[in-house]
Design a protein around this motif. Structure first.
Motif, PDB file in Angstrom:
ATOM      1  N   THR A 276       0.858  -1.007   0.220  1.00 25.64           N
ATOM      2  CA  THR A 276       0.024  -0.059   0.037  1.00 25.64           C
ATOM      3  C   THR A 276       1.023   1.068   0.097  1.00 25.64           C
ATOM      4  O   THR A 276       0.462   2.111  -0.722  1.00 25.64           O
ATOM      5  CB  THR A 276      -1.024   0.032   1.290  1.00 25.64           C
ATOM      6  OG1 THR A 276      -1.707  -1.110   1.051  1.00 25.64           O
ATOM      7  CG2 THR A 276      -1.899   1.205   1.215  1.00 25.64           C
ATOM      8  N   VAL A 277       1.912   1.329   0.690  1.00 28.62           N
ATOM      9  CA  VAL A 277       2.890   2.495   0.830  1.00 28.62           C
ATOM     10  C   VAL A 277       3.487   2.496  -0.648  1.00 28.62           C
ATOM     11  O   VAL A 277       3.609   3.753  -1.193  1.00 28.62           O
ATOM     12  CB  VAL A 277       4.164   2.074   1.733  1.00 28.62           C
ATOM     13  CG1 VAL A 277       5.193   3.241   1.670  1.00 28.62           C
ATOM     14  CG2 VAL A 277       3.387   2.228   3.210  1.00 28.62           C
TER      15      VAL A 277
ATOM     16  N   VAL B 274       0.549   3.756  -3.045  1.00 29.88           N
ATOM     17  CA  VAL B 274       0.197   5.183  -2.946  1.00 29.88           C
ATOM     18  C   VAL B 274       1.239   6.010  -3.274  1.00 29.88           C
ATOM     19  O   VAL B 274       1.116   7.137  -3.826  1.00 29.88           O
ATOM     20  CB  VAL B 274      -0.417   5.430  -1.323  1.00 29.88           C
ATOM     21  CG1 VAL B 274      -0.618   7.070  -1.167  1.00 29.88           C
ATOM     22  CG2 VAL B 274      -1.351   4.664  -1.127  1.00 29.88           C
ATOM     23  N   THR B 275       2.612   5.876  -2.932  1.00 31.72           N
ATOM     24  CA  THR B 275       3.809   6.668  -3.216  1.00 31.72           C
ATOM     25  C   THR B 275       3.814   6.917  -4.870  1.00 31.72           C
ATOM     26  O   THR B 275       4.015   7.904  -5.288  1.00 31.72           O
ATOM     27  CB  THR B 275       4.830   6.229  -2.742  1.00 31.72           C
ATOM     28  OG1 THR B 275       4.766   5.952  -1.432  1.00 31.72           O
ATOM     29  CG2 THR B 275       6.301   6.994  -2.926  1.00 31.72           C
TER      30      THR B 275
ATOM     31  N   ARG C 287      -3.861   6.438   7.320  1.00 33.96           N
ATOM     32  CA  ARG C 287      -3.354   5.213   7.370  1.00 33.96           C
ATOM     33  C   ARG C 287      -2.159   5.181   8.542  1.00 33.96           C
ATOM     34  O   ARG C 287      -2.120   4.546   9.445  1.00 33.96           O
ATOM     35  CB  ARG C 287      -2.817   4.609   6.081  1.00 33.96           C
ATOM     36  CG  ARG C 287      -2.087   3.294   6.108  1.00 33.96           C
ATOM     37  CD  ARG C 287      -1.622   2.754   4.829  1.00 33.96           C
ATOM     38  NE  ARG C 287      -0.790   3.898   4.179  1.00 33.96           N
ATOM     39  CZ  ARG C 287       0.746   4.038   4.528  1.00 33.96           C
ATOM     40  NH1 ARG C 287       1.153   2.993   5.494  1.00 33.96           N
ATOM     41  NH2 ARG C 287       1.430   4.862   4.013  1.00 33.96           N
TER      42      ARG C 287
ATOM     43  N   ASN D 228      -2.963   8.620   2.963  1.00 30.80           N
ATOM     44  CA  ASN D 228      -1.673   8.251   3.759  1.00 30.80           C
ATOM     45  C   ASN D 228      -1.746   8.644   4.944  1.00 30.80           C
ATOM     46  O   ASN D 228      -1.273   7.878   6.034  1.00 30.80           O
ATOM     47  CB  ASN D 228      -0.786   8.921   3.035  1.00 30.80           C
ATOM     48  CG  ASN D 228       0.340   7.858   2.094  1.00 30.80           C
ATOM     49  OD1 ASN D 228       0.165   6.825   2.339  1.00 30.80           O
ATOM     50  ND2 ASN D 228       1.245   8.483   1.465  1.00 30.80           N
TER      51      ASN D 228
END
Length: 454
Positions: A376-377, A380-381, A447, A444
């Motif tokens: 997910t990191v 999204v990045t 989260r 982000n």
């Protein structure tokens, strides 16, 4: 009577009540506020000067036209969504968001898993991560040179050309046409002899329109080999004799065409045999049954050399830039995901294998779910990054194809600073880009807060 003496009660001393304190210590409270303000003031000043003021000023400027004193309201936003060049930028950005983050994450996951199973994994990861050490603009210049259409210059087309030539070799002649009416056809379909031939006959196949520099290397003087009773022979030659000559007749000084493809066709036009000419242009078909045959110079003789794929053209420019971008960021995704893999307990993976799970099932049902936070990191990045992509697009796409490769950030720069000078419309584009990035940033932040409460 007995006298009873009672003891006088002893006085119990009680502590004196504490003096009443004020509910709030005003000096201490202000001291804490001032101390916090002193620490926060530099950061707040920087944020105000470099973030808050430019953002507010950009939003305000987007409501004015090219002339900063002309208030146009939302007209710039209407122009943004109705101009072809700008709508192309929005459409391309949507394509980037749909393709690139998932591709980078998938490739990074595969590389991270594979590097755990090979020797010299550190060296391999370093090589994959190395493109991140290069600036995005420099990487774009590299890929622009690699994607040149000329196979002599572009690396990509040199590789594709090597494969192309292995599958479909280049012809020995760039062009050619019949030297006499006895031949018909052209270089695209092949040049055939009009009249049929029979075993025991020889046929000269003369070509003209061939510059001397285009005669294949190794060519010698043309000659017609003799034909036996079950053979058809002939020669393919450059039908040009200095000072004149007779068309269709092999004369001294005329060069044979080596390596030409000659087809032998039956009366119905079906190819029954093929051969290639010798250094003198001669060819021979043997073991033929009696009957009529037709000779033709095959179109393979005139097959053009590989001219290169137009990677930088209007149709392929966006996929080319995407490939370059994935090449840049795959190492980043691999390193993050590899760090997540190292934190997965090996007992969980071993337990799944003991239970009979295949490696694919372990990867899909155990590894990927446990890697979900890291994936997910990365995802999204990458979404945030591709929304803001600019420098690599500008470096790879030449000015003639920037309209086709346009993205929102590049459109903002071109509208504001590259000749147009329309700061109002450019500000509107930047506001839209800011609004597009906000959901990813909000996701982000949520989260991070959710993980902080665990």
């Amino acid at each position: 009577m007995v006298a009873v003496h009672t003891k006088p009660p002893r006085a119990v001393s009680r502590p004196s009540p504490a003096p009443a304190h004020p509910r709030h210590r005003t000096p201490g409270r202000w001291r804490r506020w001032l101390l916090a303000a002193a620490f926060l003031a530099p950061a707040l000043a920087v944020l105000t000067v470099w973030i808050v003021y430019p953002t507010a000023r950009t939003v305000l400027r987007s409501l004015f036209g090219r002339d900063p004193h002309e208030f146009v309201g939302l007209d710039n936003y209407h122009t943004l969504f109705t101009t072809d060049t700008l709508t192309t930028a929005i459409r391309n950005n949507a394509l980037w968001v749909a393709v690139v983050p998932l591709t980078v994450t998938a490739i990074g996951t595969v590389l991270a898993v594979l590097t755990e199973r090979i020797r010299w994994s550190a060296a391999f990861r370093t090589a994959i991560f190395m493109p991140m050490a290069v600036s995005m603009f420099a990487a774009g210049v590299i890929w622009h040179v690699m994607a040149e259409k000329d196979p002599q210059r572009g690396t990509l087309n040199a590789v594709v050309g090597a494969v192309h030539d292995a599958v479909s070799p280049t012809g020995v002649l760039a062009n050619g046409r019949p030297s006499t009416p006895a031949l018909t056809g052209d270089a695209g379909s092949g040049i055939a002899l009009r009249d049929p031939v029979r075993p025991g006959q020889a046929a000269p196949l003369g070509l003209t329109g061939i510059p001397a520099r285009d005669v294949p290397p190794g060519s010698v003087r043309a000659a017609i080999p003799p034909a036996a009773a079950d053979q058809v022979t002939g020669t393919v030659f450059r039908d040009f004799s200095p000072g004149g000559g007779r068309p269709g007749v092999v004369e001294p000084g005329e060069a044979g065409i080596p390596g030409a493809t000659v087809e032998l066709r039956d009366a119905g036009g079906r190819v029954v045999a093929t051969t290639r000419t010798a250094a003198d242009g001669g060819f021979r078909f043997t073991g033929l049954a009696p009957g009529d045959y037709r000779l033709a110079i095959g179109p393979d003789t005139f097959a053009a050399p590989f001219a290169g794929v137009d990677w930088l053209g209007p149709k392929l420019i966006t996929p080319t830039i995407m490939i370059a971008y994935v090449w840049m960021w795959a190492g980043f995704a691999m390193v993050l995901i590899a760090a997540g893999l190292s934190a997965i307990p090996r007992e969980v993976l071993d337990a799944a294998r003991v239970d009979g799970a295949s490696e694919w099932q372990v990867f899909r049902r155990v590894t990927v779910p446990l890697l979900a936070p890291v994936l997910t990191v990365v995802l999204v990045t990458m979404v945030v990054n591709v929304l803001k992509v600019f420098d690599i697009v500008m470096a790879v796409a030449s000015e003639s194809t920037q309209d086709d490769a346009n993205v929102i950030a590049l459109a903002m720069w071109r509208t504001s600073f590259s000749g147009d000078g329309d700061y109002g419309l450019g500000s509107a584009i930047s506001v839209v880009l800011f609004l597009l990035v906000l959901p990813a940033l909000a996701f982000n932040i949520r989260r991070f807060r959710r993980e902080g409460r665990r």
